[in-house]
Enzyme design. Structure first.
Site, mmCIF file in Angstrom:
data_model
loop_
_atom_site.group_PDB
_atom_site.id
_atom_site.type_symbol
_atom_site.label_atom_id
_atom_site.label_comp_id
_atom_site.label_asym_id
_atom_site.label_seq_id
_atom_site.Cartn_x
_atom_site.Cartn_y
_atom_site.Cartn_z
ATOM 1 N N ASN A 27 3.865 4.505 13.927
ATOM 2 C CA ASN A 27 4.170 5.590 13.002
ATOM 3 C C ASN A 27 4.933 6.674 13.753
ATOM 4 O OD1 ASN A 27 4.300 7.547 11.080
ATOM 5 N ND2 ASN A 27 2.089 7.590 10.629
ATOM 6 N N ASP A 53 6.590 2.964 10.447
ATOM 7 C CA ASP A 53 7.924 3.201 9.908
ATOM 8 C C ASP A 53 9.005 2.845 10.927
ATOM 9 O OD1 ASP A 53 7.858 5.359 11.716
ATOM 10 O OD2 ASP A 53 7.043 6.688 10.182
ATOM 11 N N ASP A 209 13.324 -15.808 3.249
ATOM 12 C CA ASP A 209 11.970 -16.032 2.748
ATOM 13 C C ASP A 209 11.968 -17.214 1.768
ATOM 14 O OD1 ASP A 209 9.185 -15.017 2.531
ATOM 15 O OD2 ASP A 209 9.749 -14.739 0.427
ATOM 16 N N GLU A 239 12.689 -19.716 6.383
ATOM 17 C CA GLU A 239 11.244 -19.911 6.461
ATOM 18 C C GLU A 239 10.909 -21.274 5.855
ATOM 19 O OE1 GLU A 239 8.876 -17.929 3.657
ATOM 20 O OE2 GLU A 239 6.998 -18.202 4.749
ATOM 21 N N ASP A 306 1.983 -14.263 8.266
ATOM 22 C CA ASP A 306 1.431 -15.209 7.286
ATOM 23 C C ASP A 306 0.327 -16.091 7.850
ATOM 24 O OD1 ASP A 306 2.822 -14.567 4.956
ATOM 25 O OD2 ASP A 306 4.571 -15.777 5.533
HETATM 26 CA CA LIG Z 1 5.280 7.332 8.806
#
Ligand SMILES: [Ca+2]
Ligand SMILES: [Ca+2]
Lengths: 477, 477
Positions: A27, A53, A209, A239, A306
């Site tokens: 973050n 982020d 994906d 994938e 996954d």
């Molecule tokens: Ca943030």
């Protein structure tokens, strides 16, 4: 069909990837945190946010450089209503909880300045219910201009009322993931415009994906044509959890996510349910499965967002989990194909199946880091970068025995030659290791860890002593 | 509170607006038409599309210049799932059926090159159900980071299931229009960022949709501060159907959409339900209602996308509809405040209440145009542009009589003086017209249409002859 002369991106052969699940890596900007953000390190649930982020990734680029990383694969970063963001709301917008387009450009720029490539996740089989075209169908039903963007079987559709049939095709049975009608030229154009936009912006490739769900190889041929026209060195990796041959003939993907590799490693090293001989058979099959230019750019992973984390699977199989994981990490880093480290695996982050495998990277708790594993990972990443033999050299399995559970293989090119021996076992062994006939003949090998010398006689390296769970990496001298 | 010395935008005092409902004005680009587009000129319904767009506006800018237009008010152009686009999906994106950001920039540039200002529609009270934050609440319910962006009374909410209560505040009872919680600083920031973004891009002002519903004058004060800081000459005009005094003290709006003016004109000229004396009382009240700098920039309209068209209302009241509309158009064009022509009104486009008042402009059927009305409109627009007295001069009602149904007024400044007399009646009249004491005294007036001279004696213009439905525009000589 294309010939075997087709090219895959050169840089991928030399890449060590790091996969980042952006909501949980770091973050770097509290101002963009979701309003209901939970403390960093909270256990993942289906709904919670921890505030990771793009600025967090930028902040840790030097950490990644230090680890030896030169390529990033980011899980989806486009706007969506989930932490995983596979239900795309807007393919042209960075999720506001992750940052802005400017933040992303900064990330790209800062990464590129450090020699790090960046690939993104393309989710083109389906979208989220909020995607503008599907939302229009929700609002207007049969009157929508976008009815033909999806596979509607009848109106009204029921996107939110689970007691009624959805009345449109979805990914599996998830009505929150409406499947695109890629037979519609407008849809193709839209998705291909997405592919073009981000490649033109400077990303280095796309991870696709569930591309097998778009049962239309022509779509992926168009995709390749457009992407490669802008950047011939862009990496296209699908994938595909099983065999990827249908997409790997030169006209579609460069590679697939090597889940077959992951499965073999998991069975042999982590869950400990497969013995060395069977592992070798699988690995040998994998090596010949695709053309060499594919094999050298396969996306080799031990786990992902996954799957349960490798270390947690290993621990589930009993003692010596760390030793077995270390052997797996070493094997991944000497194997042909681009190895990928799932964020946090290098410091021993735990996690069961999704969403538990998406825990926060504990930057704030370095005392919890498995530093032995981290040092180990860094050491063998560095080793891989030092020798072309490990990246673009040849591969041969030398020895594998179900009873001893020892596996050995070689990597070599004109510059150097290596023999790697793994004792995936609690028992110590002494071994005369038979060399493969194709290996250039030498008289001595030096242990790269200890400097100890081993002699070759009658096509075998003599008197290898393997303590429990130990490895040997021998370099021909 | 501010003093009466506060400024309104100078350009608006000299503006003649043209209001455009973009889906129906002109189709300049068939490649962006909705997939289910219907032929141009199809009767409007709640759901249909005819393909109008921004390129169509660009293509007709020279038509508008010829008409004398120097300002445009565009109904919403941001992405939304309706033809009217008041249910915003994305405040930062031009609706793809209208064009791209590039198209809009071209429109702005082409308009500005022709001396035409452009204002946009700001719909800040509510959004559409597809707006990202509301969609997130639909997807995640109480777990959404955006629950506090709206007024949710309880979970679950029912945005699409009409048999249940919506459980969130809406605009009126439309659950498709969730009301923003503008008390939330994040929402305020978001909306004010929208305002800033488009002003920075170069638009010349904002028309505010239902601003009275945002019952928070501080919000509009912040809005003004932000907008005027970027462009002090930006025009801020609120959609207020009644008295706008609360927003017109210098700290919020510059003006309001003058529906009170429209109501008076409709009653007097169109529906013919009000006589001249009562009309004059209303007009006089309107003139003193606001400070002069407001009155001079009021947005004076005869109809809009929200009302039946003026000509259709006039025709509903019987014969001589065109004559009565012509008088209304003339009155609007000599009255203080910025007159606005609702697209197509100038060529006699018909239309009942919404959505019928949103018909296509019949570019392809010029034989249907009411060219007399068009010529008339153009003539008096030109006249308004010629004389500052009509724009920034003083106003006085001179005469109004319920029995005769004659109305007369004056406009004057230091350069020129006009007397306008309207016989809103099937009966011819002869009249000695009393002049207002504040009017600079002159001895003669010349009819601007015929050149005929009229003498003044004892404070009256003598022997005015008014045929049925006729007007006199007299200039002091
Ligand atoms: Ca943030
Ligand atoms: Ca069009």
């Amino acid at each position: 069909m294309t010939t075997s002369a087709w090219q895959t991106p050169e840089w991928v052969k030399h890449a060590v990837f790091y996969q980042i699940f952006p909501e949980r890596f770091a973050n770097g900007d509290h101002s963009n945190d979701p309003a209901n953000v939970q403390p960093w390190g909270t256990s993942p649930t289906l709904y919670n946010y921890m505030g990771g982020d793009l600025q967090g990734i930028i902040d840790q680029l030097d950490y990644l450089v230090d680890l030896g990383i030169n390529a990033l694969y980011l899980n989806p970063i486009f706007q969506a209503t989930t932490s995983h963001k596979y239900n795309t709301f807007d393919y042209f917008k960075i999720d506001p909880h992750f940052g802005t387009l400017e933040t992303f450009k900064t990330l790209l720029n800062e990464a590129h300045q450090r020699g790090i490539k960046v690939i993104l996740d393309a989710v083109f089989n389906h979208c989220g219910r909020g995607f503008f075209a599907f939302h229009d169908v929700i609002e207007n039903g049969v009157h929508s201009p976008y009815t033909n963007w999806f596979h509607v079987s009848r109106f009204p559709i029921h996107p939110y009322e689970s007691r009624y049939p959805a009345n449109y095709r979805t990914w599996w049975d998830f009505r929150e993931l409406p499947k695109f009608n890629t037979d519609n030229p407008a849809v193709r154009k839209y998705l291909l415009d997405v592919a073009r936009y981000w490649i033109e912006l400077g990303i280095d490739g796309w991870r696709l994906d569930v591309p097998n769900e778009i049962d239309d190889h022509d779509f992926w041929r168009e995709f390749r044509t457009i992407v490669k026209a802008i950047n011939p060195e862009a990496y296209i990796v699908g994938e595909i959890w099983t065999d990827g041959s249908a997409w790997l003939q030169g006209d579609q993907f460069d590679a697939v996510m090597n889940y077959l590799f992951r499965d073999l490693c998991t069975d042999f090293f982590a869950s400990y349910s497969m013995r060395a001989g069977d592992f070798a058979a699988g690995i040998d099959h994998l090596i010949v499965r695709y053309q060499p230019q594919v094999t050298y750019v396969q996306f080799n992973l031990l786990g992902s967002h996954d799957t349960a984390r490798f270390l947690s699977v290993a621990e589930g199989a009993g003692k010596w989990a760390l030793e077995r994981m270390k052997l797996a990490v070493l094997f991944k880093l000497i194997f042909p194909g681009a190895p990928c480290i799932y964020y946090g695996d290098e410091i021993g982050l735990h996690g069961g199946k999704d969403p538990d495998c998406r825990r926060c990277f504990p930057w704030d708790q370095p005392q919890t880091w498995q530093t032995e594993l981290q040092t180990w990972t860094k050491q063998w990443v560095k080793f891989r970068h030092e020798y072309t033999a490990l990246r673009t050299g040849r591969y041969a399995t030398l020895f594998a025995d179900n009873d001893m559970n020892i596996f050995a293989c070689a990597r070599w090119d004109e510059q150097s030659q290596f023999v790697i021996v793994l004792n995936n076992n609690q028992t110590p062994w002494a071994l005369d290791l038979p060399l493969h006939g194709q290996l250039p003949s030498v008289t001595q090998y030096r242990d790269v860890n200890t400097g100890e010398l081993y002699s070759v006689a009658e096509g075998k390296i003599r008197e290898l002593a393997l303590a429990p769970w130990k490895h040997l990496v021998l370099q021909a001298v």
